[in-house]
Design an enzyme around this catalytic site. Structure first.
Site, PDB file in Angstrom:
ATOM      1  N   HIS A 182      38.923  42.709  40.774  1.00  0.00           N
ATOM      2  CA  HIS A 182      38.686  43.589  41.751  1.00  0.00           C
ATOM      3  C   HIS A 182      38.585  42.559  43.158  1.00  0.00           C
ATOM      4  O   HIS A 182      37.769  41.851  43.084  1.00  0.00           O
ATOM      5  CB  HIS A 182      37.813  44.539  41.740  1.00  0.00           C
ATOM      6  CG  HIS A 182      37.619  45.650  42.636  1.00  0.00           C
ATOM      7  ND1 HIS A 182      37.143  45.413  43.726  1.00  0.00           N
ATOM      8  CD2 HIS A 182      38.329  46.963  42.794  1.00  0.00           C
ATOM      9  CE1 HIS A 182      37.419  46.589  44.546  1.00  0.00           C
ATOM     10  NE2 HIS A 182      38.226  47.188  44.035  1.00  0.00           N
ATOM     11  N   ASP A 308      42.034  54.146  44.020  1.00  0.00           N
ATOM     12  CA  ASP A 308      41.109  53.485  44.686  1.00  0.00           C
ATOM     13  C   ASP A 308      40.056  54.325  45.378  1.00  0.00           C
ATOM     14  O   ASP A 308      39.541  54.235  46.337  1.00  0.00           O
ATOM     15  CB  ASP A 308      41.693  52.578  45.885  1.00  0.00           C
ATOM     16  CG  ASP A 308      40.922  51.360  45.943  1.00  0.00           C
ATOM     17  OD1 ASP A 308      39.922  51.032  45.287  1.00  0.00           O
ATOM     18  OD2 ASP A 308      41.165  50.381  46.927  1.00  0.00           O
TER      19      ASP A 308
HETATM   20 MN    MN Z   1      39.129  49.240  44.714  1.00  0.00          MN
END
Ligand code: MN
Length: 350
Positions: A182, A308
């Site tokens: 990430h 997200d």
């Molecule tokens: Mn993210």
């Protein structure tokens, strides 16, 4: 707007969570001037700013229950794969980093136990302590039922191609769980010109940092050492699919000319690892041309849906994915089957 249910389940693969204890320590770090420059830039915005946007964000990120599920229902999301928000716990000193990684894993496991149809989770680790991280990953997978591990890019300026992380890769490969790479804000070595132009965060700096990290991992030969190891990357591969031709071209030139003799030889062209060892999620990239391009380069079986949340939480972005020019079977794969495969999920099919 809200999104109507579809014939497929919508699994979102890169959804951020943080226990309140982690947020409290971020705040403490900001107040003491600790952490790196990227952390200070990003988290002073989210924690020291009283706009409605950041207040909403703070109320969302620490919840792994009813509050989040109500948002998921509104956004049309059936299932989230939860993971500790960037930058994780690596910027904390030991033993605090270890304690907060363990706490995070307990909390995520508890959310999954309470709502197995709505949540799965990835393990948090504290990579400045590789021995701990290896033990905690093993515990999180075998005892807590988590389905992989998240790494928020650099760990105090160190990258995962460093030989000191070998045992971490070996453990993920042994457990047969994916590593989610990430973004983080760029390391202090990298951030300078991005910071003073306001480009250090999700707008561009995340991709500079994480795309570079991904290519370093590929060039380290780790996927030749562990051929079954799987890496998941957000934001459609942090721009790497777009660079695939040029990377392969100059990699071949460098190999021919022996320009970097200490670098391990690779068994296949660098971009080919996108098709054999890397999965791309669409997190934060709800844009049909980029999604279609990434599917073409990496393979449609390598691209997964992600939102997200709570950094991005917009039903219109779900609709962009539903409107992609692909068949219902391909859409089911994008939203549901791909995540089920790579994370080994066992949630009921709609
Ligand atoms: Mn993210």
């Amino acid at each position: 707007m809200s999104v109507p249910p579809a014939a497929h389940r919508r699994i979102a693969a890169e959804e951020a969570y943080a226990p309140q204890e982690v947020i409290d320590e971020y705040l403490r770090l900001l107040e003491s001037g600790g952490g790196d420059r990227g952390f200070e830039s990003l988290w002073s915005y989210y924690l020291l700013n009283d706009s409605p946007h950041t207040a909403l964000f703070r109320s969302r990120i620490t919840d792994a229950g009813d509050r989040r599920i109500a948002d998921m229902d509104e956004l049309g999301i059936d299932h989230q794969v939860l993971s500790l928000t960037t930058p994780g716990v690596e910027l904390f000193d030991l033993p605090l980093a270890r304690e907060l990684a363990t706490l995070t894993n307990e909390r995520i496991a508890e959310a999954v136990r309470r709502h197995p149809d709505r949540f799965s989770g990835l393990a948090a680790v504290a990579l400045q302590d590789v021995d701990f991280s290896v033990r905690e990953l093993r515990r999180a997978v075998t005892e807590l039922g988590l389905r992989g591990v998240i790494v928020n890019s650099h760990s105090r300026g160190e990258y995962l191609d460093d030989p000191r992380f070998e045992e971490f890769w070996a453990t993920a490969a042994d457990l047969r769980v994916p590593v989610y790479l990430h973004p983080n804000t760029p390391s202090d070595q990298l951030i300078g010109p991005l910071l003073d132009s306001g480009l250090d965060g999700a707008i561009f700096g995340f991709a500079v940092e994480t795309g570079m990290h991904l290519i370093r991992i590929i060039f380290s030969g780790v996927f030749d050492r562990y051929p079954d190891l799987q890496l998941v990357v957000g934001h459609l591969g942090e721009a790497l699919p777009f660079w695939a031709f040029r990377v392969d071209h100059f990699h071949a030139v460098q190999e021919r000319t022996g320009r970097y003799p200490l670098r391990p030889a690779l068994r296949q062209p660098p971009s080919q690892y996108l098709r054999t060892n890397v999965w791309l999620t669409t997190s934060g990239m709800a844009w049909a041309p980029a999604i279609m391009f990434a599917r073409e380069v990496a393979g449609s079986d390598r691209v997964l849906y992600a939102m997200d949340y709570p950094f991005q939480a917009d039903a219109n972005e779900v609709k962009v994915h539903e409107d992609l020019p692909i068949s219902p079977e391909e859409k089911r794969y994008l939203f549901e089957e791909g995540s089920t495969r790579v994370f080994g999920l066992s949630i009921t099919r709609r």
